[in-house]
Design a protein around this motif. Structure first.
Motif, PDB file in Angstrom:
ATOM      1  N   HIS A  34       0.848  -1.215   0.407  1.00 49.12           N
ATOM      2  CA  HIS A  34       0.236   0.257  -0.344  1.00 49.12           C
ATOM      3  C   HIS A  34       0.725   1.283   0.260  1.00 49.12           C
ATOM      4  N   ASN A  35       0.031   2.207   0.075  1.00 44.40           N
ATOM      5  CA  ASN A  35       0.762   4.035  -0.094  1.00 44.40           C
ATOM      6  C   ASN A  35       1.164   4.198   0.954  1.00 44.40           C
ATOM      7  N   ILE A  36       1.582   5.451   1.553  1.00 48.07           N
ATOM      8  CA  ILE A  36       0.942   6.376   2.232  1.00 48.07           C
ATOM      9  C   ILE A  36       2.174   7.223   3.121  1.00 48.07           C
ATOM     10  N   THR A  37       1.483   8.435   3.167  1.00 44.46           N
ATOM     11  CA  THR A  37       2.487  10.114   3.428  1.00 44.46           C
ATOM     12  C   THR A  37       2.055  10.599   4.819  1.00 44.46           C
ATOM     13  N   LEU A  38       3.496  10.024   5.361  1.00 44.80           N
ATOM     14  CA  LEU A  38       3.974  10.166   6.157  1.00 44.80           C
ATOM     15  C   LEU A  38       4.019  12.525   5.568  1.00 44.80           C
ATOM     16  N   GLU A  39       4.070  12.578   7.181  1.00 41.90           N
ATOM     17  CA  GLU A  39       4.090  14.560   7.159  1.00 41.90           C
ATOM     18  C   GLU A  39       4.331  14.688   8.249  1.00 41.90           C
ATOM     19  N   TRP A  40       5.620  16.247   8.556  1.00 39.53           N
ATOM     20  CA  TRP A  40       6.229  16.864   9.396  1.00 39.53           C
ATOM     21  C   TRP A  40       5.561  18.588   8.676  1.00 39.53           C
ATOM     22  N   THR A  41       5.793  19.153  10.122  1.00 42.62           N
ATOM     23  CA  THR A  41       5.428  20.687   9.308  1.00 42.62           C
ATOM     24  C   THR A  41       6.654  21.433  10.194  1.00 42.62           C
ATOM     25  N   PHE A  42       7.348  22.259   9.680  1.00 42.84           N
ATOM     26  CA  PHE A  42       8.366  23.295  10.677  1.00 42.84           C
ATOM     27  C   PHE A  42       8.040  24.197  10.489  1.00 42.84           C
ATOM     28  N   THR A  43       8.551  25.416  10.515  1.00 43.93           N
ATOM     29  CA  THR A  43       8.367  26.706  11.058  1.00 43.93           C
ATOM     30  C   THR A  43       8.667  27.294  10.157  1.00 43.93           C
ATOM     31  N   THR A  44       7.990  28.134   9.378  1.00 45.41           N
ATOM     32  CA  THR A  44       8.863  28.684   8.217  1.00 45.41           C
ATOM     33  C   THR A  44       8.490  30.505   8.596  1.00 45.41           C
ATOM     34  N   LYS A  45       9.213  30.754   7.783  1.00 43.56           N
ATOM     35  CA  LYS A  45       9.129  32.165   7.890  1.00 43.56           C
ATOM     36  C   LYS A  45       8.659  33.458   5.903  1.00 43.56           C
ATOM     37  N   THR A  46       8.189  34.309   6.812  1.00 39.34           N
ATOM     38  CA  THR A  46       7.786  34.802   4.742  1.00 39.34           C
ATOM     39  C   THR A  46       8.752  34.745   4.117  1.00 39.34           C
ATOM     40  N   ASP A  47       9.379  35.461   4.579  1.00 40.49           N
ATOM     41  CA  ASP A  47      10.204  35.958   3.489  1.00 40.49           C
ATOM     42  C   ASP A  47      11.842  35.160   3.275  1.00 40.49           C
ATOM     43  N   SER A  48      11.038  33.414   3.692  1.00 40.29           N
ATOM     44  CA  SER A  48      12.558  32.373   3.212  1.00 40.29           C
ATOM     45  C   SER A  48      12.063  32.357   1.704  1.00 40.29           C
ATOM     46  N   SER A  49      13.638  31.379   1.282  1.00 41.59           N
ATOM     47  CA  SER A  49      13.363  31.399  -0.339  1.00 41.59           C
ATOM     48  C   SER A  49      13.546  29.624   0.777  1.00 41.59           C
ATOM     49  N   LEU A  50      12.911  28.642  -1.238  1.00 38.35           N
ATOM     50  CA  LEU A  50      13.148  27.087  -0.830  1.00 38.35           C
ATOM     51  C   LEU A  50      14.850  26.680  -1.237  1.00 38.35           C
ATOM     52  N   ASN A  51      15.640  27.931  -1.415  1.00 39.44           N
ATOM     53  CA  ASN A  51      16.987  27.293  -1.370  1.00 39.44           C
ATOM     54  C   ASN A  51      17.154  27.115  -0.659  1.00 39.44           C
ATOM     55  N   SER A  52      17.159  27.773   1.137  1.00 36.83           N
ATOM     56  CA  SER A  52      17.861  27.902   1.882  1.00 36.83           C
ATOM     57  C   SER A  52      17.422  26.526   2.993  1.00 36.83           C
ATOM     58  N   LEU A  53      16.557  26.301   2.401  1.00 37.38           N
ATOM     59  CA  LEU A  53      15.924  24.525   3.011  1.00 37.38           C
ATOM     60  C   LEU A  53      16.788  23.462   2.760  1.00 37.38           C
ATOM     61  N   GLN A  54      17.728  22.837   3.485  1.00 36.14           N
ATOM     62  CA  GLN A  54      18.301  21.142   3.237  1.00 36.14           C
ATOM     63  C   GLN A  54      17.639  20.580   4.178  1.00 36.14           C
ATOM     64  N   ILE A  55      16.661  19.704   3.405  1.00 36.11           N
ATOM     65  CA  ILE A  55      16.202  18.218   4.791  1.00 36.11           C
ATOM     66  C   ILE A  55      16.359  16.880   4.211  1.00 36.11           C
ATOM     67  N   LEU A  56      17.216  16.287   6.053  1.00 39.36           N
ATOM     68  CA  LEU A  56      17.515  15.221   5.046  1.00 39.36           C
ATOM     69  C   LEU A  56      16.384  13.979   6.206  1.00 39.36           C
ATOM     70  N   CYS A  57      15.987  12.827   5.820  1.00 42.99           N
ATOM     71  CA  CYS A  57      15.200  12.097   5.996  1.00 42.99           C
ATOM     72  C   CYS A  57      15.383  10.683   6.555  1.00 42.99           C
ATOM     73  N   GLU A  58      15.817  10.194   7.484  1.00 42.77           N
ATOM     74  CA  GLU A  58      16.589   8.881   7.548  1.00 42.77           C
ATOM     75  C   GLU A  58      15.443   8.100   8.118  1.00 42.77           C
ATOM     76  N   ILE A  59      15.803   6.182   7.952  1.00 41.31           N
ATOM     77  CA  ILE A  59      15.243   5.334   8.879  1.00 41.31           C
ATOM     78  C   ILE A  59      16.085   4.834   9.660  1.00 41.31           C
ATOM     79  N   ILE A  60      16.076   5.392  11.003  1.00 41.63           N
ATOM     80  CA  ILE A  60      16.894   4.260  11.582  1.00 41.63           C
ATOM     81  C   ILE A  60      16.609   3.293  12.176  1.00 41.63           C
TER      82      ILE A  60
END
Ligand SMILES: *[C@@H]1O[C@H](CO)[C@@H](O)[C@H](O)[C@H]1NC(C)=O
Ligand SMILES: *[C@@H]1O[C@H](CO)[C@@H](O)[C@H](O)[C@H]1NC(C)=O
Ligand SMILES: *[C@@H]1O[C@H](CO)[C@@H](O)[C@H](O)[C@H]1NC(C)=O
Length: 197
Positions: A34-60
């Motif tokens: 089956h499929n699933i959607t895992l979801e996280w939310t994080f603090t944003t700033k109105t003037d922030s751009s995606l270019n400064s975004l770094q995301i790493l998701c890992e299974i431990i």
């Protein structure tokens, strides 16, 4: 060089200030294939751009990279082959501070603790959730052979053992190099650390 960079990321990740990463659900339950959607939310700033975004998701346990976004660009080289072609990030909602990872064709070995680290130029933090993927009922063989439950129950036991270490493992993974796996892997593949950092 890698160590120095990791140290920087490590320090900024572990200073948990006003930048938060939340999980919308701490535990997910799904069936194999089956499929699933895992979801996280994080603090944003109105003037922030995606270019400064770094995301790493890992299974431990064992540590494997699920998803890596560097300065708004997906780094597919970082991803473990277990997840190849099965993880999609909804880029449209990233700007709203929502990290939605669609995982398709789930496998039982996808079960475990997932940690996503989010780093921006105004802060960094991480959030974790559990995913439990149960084996699909095999309709062609309604009765399991008596010998087959053995490996499965062992798997469950080690899963429980792993979950028992949840807090410690998550903290360890975060503070002892949440970012190391992806960075090391992509650095190896690219043969160029600066391309990754
Ligand atoms: C799972 O997602 C894939 C594409 O990612 C889609 O083709 C498939 O129909 C989906 N399956 C279910 C059960 O939703
Ligand atoms: C995170 O969760 C806290 C507590 O539920 C909430 O106050 C905060 O607004 C959430 N932040 C984000 C970015 O989701
Ligand atoms: C995973 O799901 C199965 C089936 O619902 C359940 O029996 C088992 O306890 C769950 N395992 C964990 C670790 O939550």
């Amino acid at each position: 060089m890698i160590c120095r960079i990791l140290l920087l990321i490590k320090l900024s990740s572990c200073v948990c200030g006003t930048f938060v990463v939340n999980v919308t659900q701490t535990s997910y339950q799904a069936e194999e294939n089956h499929n699933i959607t895992l979801e996280w939310t994080f603090t944003t700033k109105t003037d922030s751009s995606l270019n400064s975004l770094q995301i790493l998701c890992e299974i431990i346990n064992p540590l494997k990279c699920l998803y890596h976004l560097h300065e708004g660009v997906e780094v597919s080289e970082s991803q473990d082959e277990q997840f190849a072609g099965r993880v999609q990030c909804d880029k449209d909602v990233l700007r709203e501070g929502r990290l939605r990872l669609h995982m398709s064709r789930l496998r039982t070995e996808d079960s475990g603790l997932y940690v996503c680290g989010v780093k921006t130029n105004y802060g960094a933090n991480s959030g974790r959730c559990h995913l439990n993927v149960t084996a699909a009922a095999d309709e062609s063989k309604p009765q399991r052979p008596t010998v087959s439950p053995q490996p499965e129950s062992q798997g469950r036991i080690s899963l429980y053992a792993g979950l028992g270490l949840t807090a410690a493992a998550a903290l360890l993974a975060l503070c002892a190099g949440l970012f190391s796996l992806c960075l090391t892997k992509s650095a190896e593949k690219k043969g160029n650390v600066s391309a990754v950092i």
